[in-house]
Design a protein around this motif. Structure first.
Motif, PDB file in Angstrom:
ATOM      1  N   GLY A 211      43.191  22.522 109.821  1.00 48.93           N
ATOM      2  CA  GLY A 211      44.523  22.006 110.142  1.00 48.93           C
ATOM      3  C   GLY A 211      45.606  23.070 110.059  1.00 48.93           C
ATOM      4  O   GLY A 211      46.268  23.376 111.064  1.00 48.93           O
ATOM      5  N   PRO A 212      45.802  23.699 108.888  1.00 46.92           N
ATOM      6  CA  PRO A 212      46.850  24.726 108.762  1.00 46.92           C
ATOM      7  C   PRO A 212      46.610  25.941 109.669  1.00 46.92           C
ATOM      8  O   PRO A 212      47.563  26.547 110.158  1.00 46.92           O
ATOM      9  CB  PRO A 212      46.767  25.158 107.291  1.00 46.92           C
ATOM     10  CG  PRO A 212      45.999  24.085 106.599  1.00 46.92           C
ATOM     11  CD  PRO A 212      45.155  23.399 107.613  1.00 46.92           C
ATOM     12  N   LEU A 213      45.338  26.277 109.913  1.00 50.30           N
ATOM     13  CA  LEU A 213      45.046  27.436 110.768  1.00 50.30           C
ATOM     14  C   LEU A 213      45.443  27.152 112.214  1.00 50.30           C
ATOM     15  O   LEU A 213      45.981  28.022 112.902  1.00 50.30           O
ATOM     16  CB  LEU A 213      43.556  27.801 110.695  1.00 50.30           C
ATOM     17  CG  LEU A 213      43.086  28.382 109.366  1.00 50.30           C
ATOM     18  CD1 LEU A 213      41.567  28.498 109.344  1.00 50.30           C
ATOM     19  CD2 LEU A 213      43.715  29.751 109.127  1.00 50.30           C
ATOM     20  N   MET A 214      45.177  25.929 112.682  1.00 48.97           N
ATOM     21  CA  MET A 214      45.567  25.579 114.049  1.00 48.97           C
ATOM     22  C   MET A 214      47.090  25.579 114.176  1.00 48.97           C
ATOM     23  O   MET A 214      47.630  26.031 115.181  1.00 48.97           O
ATOM     24  CB  MET A 214      44.997  24.205 114.455  1.00 48.97           C
ATOM     25  CG  MET A 214      43.499  24.168 114.712  1.00 48.97           C
ATOM     26  SD  MET A 214      42.835  25.360 115.918  1.00 48.97           S
ATOM     27  CE  MET A 214      43.563  24.790 117.454  1.00 48.97           C
ATOM     28  N   GLU A 215      47.770  25.099 113.143  1.00 51.70           N
ATOM     29  CA  GLU A 215      49.242  25.112 113.178  1.00 51.70           C
ATOM     30  C   GLU A 215      49.771  26.531 113.302  1.00 51.70           C
ATOM     31  O   GLU A 215      50.692  26.814 114.070  1.00 51.70           O
ATOM     32  CB  GLU A 215      49.809  24.462 111.911  1.00 51.70           C
ATOM     33  CG  GLU A 215      49.946  22.962 112.032  1.00 51.70           C
ATOM     34  CD  GLU A 215      50.353  22.320 110.716  1.00 51.70           C
ATOM     35  OE1 GLU A 215      51.224  22.906 110.023  1.00 51.70           O
ATOM     36  OE2 GLU A 215      49.792  21.272 110.383  1.00 51.70           O
ATOM     37  N   ARG A 216      49.179  27.441 112.514  1.00 50.03           N
ATOM     38  CA  ARG A 216      49.591  28.841 112.565  1.00 50.03           C
ATOM     39  C   ARG A 216      49.319  29.429 113.952  1.00 50.03           C
ATOM     40  O   ARG A 216      50.102  30.209 114.487  1.00 50.03           O
ATOM     41  CB  ARG A 216      48.802  29.623 111.499  1.00 50.03           C
ATOM     42  CG  ARG A 216      49.402  30.944 111.117  1.00 50.03           C
ATOM     43  CD  ARG A 216      48.593  31.629 110.034  1.00 50.03           C
ATOM     44  NE  ARG A 216      47.398  32.264 110.573  1.00 50.03           N
ATOM     45  CZ  ARG A 216      46.529  32.952 109.856  1.00 50.03           C
ATOM     46  NH1 ARG A 216      46.693  33.075 108.545  1.00 50.03           N
ATOM     47  NH2 ARG A 216      45.475  33.504 110.416  1.00 50.03           N
ATOM     48  N   HIS A 217      48.168  29.032 114.525  1.00 50.68           N
ATOM     49  CA  HIS A 217      47.789  29.522 115.860  1.00 50.68           C
ATOM     50  C   HIS A 217      48.792  29.059 116.917  1.00 50.68           C
ATOM     51  O   HIS A 217      49.259  29.853 117.731  1.00 50.68           O
ATOM     52  CB  HIS A 217      46.380  29.017 116.179  1.00 50.68           C
ATOM     53  CG  HIS A 217      45.912  29.308 117.566  1.00 50.68           C
ATOM     54  ND1 HIS A 217      45.844  30.585 118.072  1.00 50.68           N
ATOM     55  CD2 HIS A 217      45.504  28.491 118.571  1.00 50.68           C
ATOM     56  CE1 HIS A 217      45.404  30.539 119.328  1.00 50.68           C
ATOM     57  NE2 HIS A 217      45.196  29.280 119.649  1.00 50.68           N
ATOM     58  N   TRP A 218      49.161  27.763 116.895  1.00 49.91           N
ATOM     59  CA  TRP A 218      50.118  27.262 117.897  1.00 49.91           C
ATOM     60  C   TRP A 218      51.489  27.909 117.703  1.00 49.91           C
ATOM     61  O   TRP A 218      52.205  28.170 118.675  1.00 49.91           O
ATOM     62  CB  TRP A 218      50.236  25.735 117.844  1.00 49.91           C
ATOM     63  CG  TRP A 218      48.950  25.008 118.136  1.00 49.91           C
ATOM     64  CD1 TRP A 218      48.395  23.991 117.405  1.00 49.91           C
ATOM     65  CD2 TRP A 218      48.047  25.226 119.236  1.00 49.91           C
ATOM     66  NE1 TRP A 218      47.212  23.580 117.966  1.00 49.91           N
ATOM     67  CE2 TRP A 218      46.963  24.321 119.089  1.00 49.91           C
ATOM     68  CE3 TRP A 218      48.018  26.115 120.313  1.00 49.91           C
ATOM     69  CZ2 TRP A 218      45.891  24.262 119.988  1.00 49.91           C
ATOM     70  CZ3 TRP A 218      46.934  26.064 121.208  1.00 49.91           C
ATOM     71  CH2 TRP A 218      45.911  25.149 121.043  1.00 49.91           C
ATOM     72  N   ALA A 219      51.849  28.202 116.450  1.00 49.46           N
ATOM     73  CA  ALA A 219      53.141  28.858 116.189  1.00 49.46           C
ATOM     74  C   ALA A 219      53.141  30.275 116.763  1.00 49.46           C
ATOM     75  O   ALA A 219      54.132  30.720 117.347  1.00 49.46           O
ATOM     76  CB  ALA A 219      53.425  28.883 114.683  1.00 49.46           C
ATOM     77  N   ALA A 220      52.012  30.985 116.623  1.00 51.48           N
ATOM     78  CA  ALA A 220      51.907  32.344 117.175  1.00 51.48           C
ATOM     79  C   ALA A 220      51.985  32.299 118.695  1.00 51.48           C
ATOM     80  O   ALA A 220      52.627  33.153 119.327  1.00 51.48           O
ATOM     81  CB  ALA A 220      50.599  32.996 116.727  1.00 51.48           C
ATOM     82  N   LEU A 221      51.349  31.292 119.278  1.00 51.81           N
ATOM     83  CA  LEU A 221      51.371  31.154 120.742  1.00 51.81           C
ATOM     84  C   LEU A 221      52.811  30.961 121.217  1.00 51.81           C
ATOM     85  O   LEU A 221      53.240  31.574 122.198  1.00 51.81           O
ATOM     86  CB  LEU A 221      50.493  29.968 121.162  1.00 51.81           C
ATOM     87  CG  LEU A 221      50.467  29.623 122.661  1.00 51.81           C
ATOM     88  CD1 LEU A 221      49.965  30.803 123.488  1.00 51.81           C
ATOM     89  CD2 LEU A 221      49.591  28.391 122.907  1.00 51.81           C
ATOM     90  N   GLU A 222      53.558  30.135 120.496  1.00 47.49           N
ATOM     91  CA  GLU A 222      54.935  29.872 120.893  1.00 47.49           C
ATOM     92  C   GLU A 222      55.798  31.127 120.729  1.00 47.49           C
ATOM     93  O   GLU A 222      56.577  31.489 121.609  1.00 47.49           O
ATOM     94  CB  GLU A 222      55.499  28.724 120.059  1.00 47.49           C
ATOM     95  CG  GLU A 222      56.749  28.136 120.680  1.00 47.49           C
ATOM     96  CD  GLU A 222      57.331  27.019 119.826  1.00 47.49           C
ATOM     97  OE1 GLU A 222      56.536  26.276 119.194  1.00 47.49           O
ATOM     98  OE2 GLU A 222      58.564  26.918 119.767  1.00 47.49           O
ATOM     99  N   LEU A 223      55.617  31.806 119.587  1.00 48.72           N
ATOM    100  CA  LEU A 223      56.417  33.007 119.312  1.00 48.72           C
ATOM    101  C   LEU A 223      56.143  34.105 120.344  1.00 48.72           C
ATOM    102  O   LEU A 223      57.071  34.690 120.912  1.00 48.72           O
ATOM    103  CB  LEU A 223      56.116  33.518 117.897  1.00 48.72           C
ATOM    104  CG  LEU A 223      56.855  34.788 117.480  1.00 48.72           C
ATOM    105  CD1 LEU A 223      58.352  34.561 117.397  1.00 48.72           C
ATOM    106  CD2 LEU A 223      56.314  35.302 116.131  1.00 48.72           C
ATOM    107  N   ILE A 224      54.871  34.391 120.582  1.00 51.84           N
ATOM    108  CA  ILE A 224      54.533  35.450 121.546  1.00 51.84           C
ATOM    109  C   ILE A 224      54.994  35.025 122.945  1.00 51.84           C
ATOM    110  O   ILE A 224      55.465  35.848 123.733  1.00 51.84           O
ATOM    111  CB  ILE A 224      53.023  35.789 121.489  1.00 51.84           C
ATOM    112  CG1 ILE A 224      52.690  36.378 120.112  1.00 51.84           C
ATOM    113  CG2 ILE A 224      52.632  36.761 122.601  1.00 51.84           C
ATOM    114  CD1 ILE A 224      51.213  36.583 119.841  1.00 51.84           C
TER     115      ILE A 224
END
Ligand SMILES: [Mn+2]
Length: 335
Positions: A211-224
């Motif tokens: 759960g937390p890893l996917m959240e971090r992944h989607w946040a990185a996708l948005e930031l990049i």
């Protein structure tokens, strides 16, 4: 039976999907075809400066216990009874290689130690050896073998597959690579050859981490996505103001599939990092592509022909930014 239980201890490449799959496949093969152990234990190994192996971690083999190393470098220890590897740099020293070759030539280790750098994953190497030489039935583990090849060879069908991570193997890879708790991978290993990857992923202890890893992944996708610019076939982005311990390296090509190269600037607790990569799905011919390792080496970094990196101390962002500017200009001039 005897009073003493025989143990087989398996040493595997830690925080690596292929390492975990190799340990699982070896266990199933050993249990079904070799049948000399009553129990199995697991010990993760990591690449580092200095001694890679702790001789005390190997079991004493005089009583019939065994030590197996999978998906990791060769050890000349006489306590190692099985070895499988597929890495180009499998031998730490010339003496290690001589020792391995001597055991193959005189036949003493020919059915115990196996090295073949032509395999994409160590899992598929173990599967083939076990099937051909020991009659192992690979039918129940074909899904695992297929995905070990895809993940270890980074042979994703598309940027979408690599970034949206719909396949259970992709999510398990992220969980394994980010594991902070040393008991996680040994807990996963026995499951990987006993159930489908989806069933492993559905375990509560895996879902809690995912759960937390996917959240971090989607946040990185948005930031990049907010930062990435593409010009002249080269993507650039700078996320040094948002320190991260890593992001999915296929995100830039997912956002800008038409680009050939990516040059990213990021920052973690211990370094400022310039990441240079080639779009794995580029339509360009290999001969048209620039050797990125050569470029990175000029700045004290390194890597492979298609992907490289340069690390700077965390406080040398200015130098890192200067390198980015020069590399981007060079890559844009290539097209
Ligand atoms: Mn591997």
């Amino acid at each position: 039976m005897g009073a003493v239980d025989l143990e087989c201890r398996i040493f595997y490449h830690d925080k690596c999907f292929d390492g975990a799959c190799s340990a699982s496949l070896f266990t199933r093969f050993h249990r079904e075809c070799v049948k000399t152990a009553d129990c199995y234990s697991y010990h993760g190994l990591v690449h580092r400066a200095g001694a890679l192996f702790d001789e005390n971690a190997f079991l004493d083999v005089a009583n019939g216990d065994e030590n197996a190393i999978v998906d990791f470098k060769y050890s000349a220890s006489p306590k190692v009874t099985w070895w499988f590897d597929h890495h180009q740099s499998a031998f730490l020293t010339a003496d290690d290689q001589k020792g391995f070759e001597a055991g193959q030539a005189d036949g003493s280790q020919r059915m115990r130690k196996f090295f073949n750098a032509n395999y994409v994953s160590c899992t598929s190497l173990i599967a083939d050896i076990a099937q051909v030489n020991f009659g192992f039935n690979t039918a129940p583990v074909l899904e695992l073998i297929k995905w070990a090849d895809i993940v270890d060879g980074a042979r994703y069908e598309s940027a979408k597959a690599a970034v949206e991570m719909a396949a259970p193997a992709m999510k398990l890879t992220m969980v394994i690579e980010s594991a902070a708790d040393h008991s996680l991978v040994p807990r996963l290993i026995p499951l990987l050859t006993e159930m489908s990857l989806q069933q492993v992923l559905d375990k509560d202890f895996v879902q809690e981490l995912l759960g937390p890893l996917m959240e971090r992944h989607w946040a990185a996708l948005e930031l990049i996505g907010q930062r990435a610019k593409v010009e002249g076939g080269v993507i650039t982005f700078d996320i040094t103001d948002q320190p991260t311990e890593g992001y999915n390296k296929f995100i830039p090509y997912y956002l800008h599939p038409e680009a050939t190269y990516n040059v990213g600037l990021s920052k973690s607790s211990f370094r400022t990092k310039v990441s240079v990569g080639t779009n794995p799905w580029t339509k360009k011919m290999p001969a048209e592509l620039v050797n990125l390792a050569a470029i990175c080496e000029r700045y004290g970094g390194g890597g492979h022909a298609r992907v490289g990196a340069i690390s700077f101390p965390p406080d040398r962002e200015d130098e890192a930014r200067k390198a980015v500017g020069e590399i981007v200009a060079e890559l844009r001039a290539q097209k």
